[in-house]
Write an enzyme that holds these catalytic residues in place. Sequence first.
Site, PDB file in Angstrom:
ATOM      1  N   THR A 126      28.197  34.390  57.398  1.00 48.14           N
ATOM      2  CA  THR A 126      29.132  33.146  57.779  1.00 48.14           C
ATOM      3  C   THR A 126      28.501  31.970  58.444  1.00 48.14           C
ATOM      4  O   THR A 126      27.586  32.406  59.296  1.00 48.14           O
ATOM      5  CB  THR A 126      30.301  33.814  58.695  1.00 48.14           C
ATOM      6  OG1 THR A 126      30.746  35.101  58.125  1.00 48.14           O
ATOM      7  CG2 THR A 126      31.054  32.754  59.340  1.00 48.14           C
ATOM      8  N   GLY A 131      37.796  38.314  55.818  1.00 46.07           N
ATOM      9  CA  GLY A 131      38.630  37.527  54.752  1.00 46.07           C
ATOM     10  C   GLY A 131      40.145  37.316  55.156  1.00 46.07           C
ATOM     11  O   GLY A 131      40.818  38.521  55.672  1.00 46.07           O
ATOM     12  N   ALA A 175      31.466  28.050  55.828  1.00 50.25           N
ATOM     13  CA  ALA A 175      31.272  29.165  54.827  1.00 50.25           C
ATOM     14  C   ALA A 175      31.813  30.435  55.582  1.00 50.25           C
ATOM     15  O   ALA A 175      30.797  31.240  56.204  1.00 50.25           O
ATOM     16  CB  ALA A 175      29.864  29.123  54.322  1.00 50.25           C
ATOM     17  N   GLY A 176      33.002  30.756  55.562  1.00 57.46           N
ATOM     18  CA  GLY A 176      33.443  31.988  56.132  1.00 57.46           C
ATOM     19  C   GLY A 176      33.767  32.760  54.919  1.00 57.46           C
ATOM     20  O   GLY A 176      33.129  33.391  54.253  1.00 57.46           O
ATOM     21  N   GLU A 209      33.763  46.566  53.844  1.00 56.95           N
ATOM     22  CA  GLU A 209      33.974  45.980  55.176  1.00 56.95           C
ATOM     23  C   GLU A 209      35.588  46.006  55.327  1.00 56.95           C
ATOM     24  O   GLU A 209      36.096  46.073  56.354  1.00 56.95           O
ATOM     25  CB  GLU A 209      33.428  44.438  54.969  1.00 56.95           C
ATOM     26  CG  GLU A 209      33.867  43.502  56.159  1.00 56.95           C
ATOM     27  CD  GLU A 209      32.808  42.540  56.249  1.00 56.95           C
ATOM     28  OE1 GLU A 209      33.280  41.426  57.009  1.00 56.95           O
ATOM     29  OE2 GLU A 209      31.841  42.310  55.575  1.00 56.95           O
ATOM     30  N   GLN A 262      55.720  43.173  73.973  1.00 55.33           N
ATOM     31  CA  GLN A 262      57.194  42.952  74.490  1.00 55.33           C
ATOM     32  C   GLN A 262      57.920  44.168  75.405  1.00 55.33           C
ATOM     33  O   GLN A 262      58.364  43.796  76.248  1.00 55.33           O
ATOM     34  CB  GLN A 262      57.915  42.556  73.367  1.00 55.33           C
ATOM     35  CG  GLN A 262      59.388  42.116  73.585  1.00 55.33           C
ATOM     36  CD  GLN A 262      59.612  40.660  73.953  1.00 55.33           C
ATOM     37  OE1 GLN A 262      58.476  40.133  73.876  1.00 55.33           O
ATOM     38  NE2 GLN A 262      60.722  40.433  74.685  1.00 55.33           N
TER      39      GLN A 262
END
Length: 381
Positions: free
Chosen positions: A129, A368, A133-134, A246, A340
């Site tokens: 990364t 992603g 550019a991820g 991953e 909550q």
Amino acid sequence: MNEPIYFTEEHRQFRDNLRRFIEQEVVPHAAPWEEAGMVPRAVMRQMGELGYLGIRYPETYGGSSLDTVYSAILAEELGRSTYGGYAVTVTVHTDMASPHLANFGTPEQLQRYLPSLIRGDTVCAVAVTEPDAGSDVAGIRTRAVRDGDHWVLDGSKMFITNGVHGDLYFVGAKTDLTAKGSRGISIFIVEKGTPGFRVGRALKKSGWLCSDTAELVFDNCRIPATNLLGGENKGFYQIMRNFQNERMVIGAQAMGEAARAIEMTVDYVRERKAFGATLWDKQAIRQRLAMRAAQVEAGRALVYHAAWLDAQGKDCVKEVSMVKALCGELVNKVLYDCQQFHGGFGYMHETTIARMVRDARVEAIGGGATEVMLEEVAKRM
């Protein structure tokens, strides 16, 4: 939660032993890790001694030669720890970084590095990364130029888990500067301490606080030509191959977190009283938790189905993309409701549920983003 249909007695024993380790050796001690911003190396070595860092690697190098279902169990149980930073420190090492070496390393590279990774003596990171550019790996700008018996790396990486305290890095760089898009990318093995390589800065995150995250800088970083991993200009395909693993483990981790959050919240609302009765007596609350429990069961079933498909050697890109999209979003919905129902206590920084809310957010982003995953699914519909 019910056991997946794929479970054998060996799977159950593995899960029970791992859960016992986490309950005894991690959960009671992990709060200071959040403050320190790292998981102690001694914990990684403990996990190595118990065989949790080399689940799917050959016994020749100290691994266990097990399959993808065991990786899913590992990730789910790590998620149940409630410490997302601890979980991702381990899964990056076991399922996101070291597979690059295991899948594409030469016999010499494997012998040099893999046993130490499996023992936990060496901790690794994957450095793909960049600021621009991820999820779009083709946008990598870090470059590597051949110079005799060396490659010279120049560029930077961003958001690298295990980047600060790691020892070994698998770095993506452009090796064919004329190639367009995803072509011309290669992977290199870079050891900490290599001249020209430094940690630019440790990054402060909203969650995953006991996971160290770094910006890495390569400035005329010379590495031996033998540190090329898997072949010149083949890096994009290597990255894409491991993305499936991953994304599957991120989904499994997310479902472990979600299941544990529901358990904790059910316990809380059974005790917490308001307007003359417990919160569990409020139909809206117990039905919302029941629905979330049903959704998590479905998400877990999808995780283990994808893991089983991978273990059988079947194409599961669509299913894994579904896992990442569904589970990354679902864990956030579950944690929103659980917080909550904890009321004001759930908003206090020191509470477990508040930490889990912070940790869960990135699981719809890292590995992603949801939108990217849904496009992967759509392509295969």
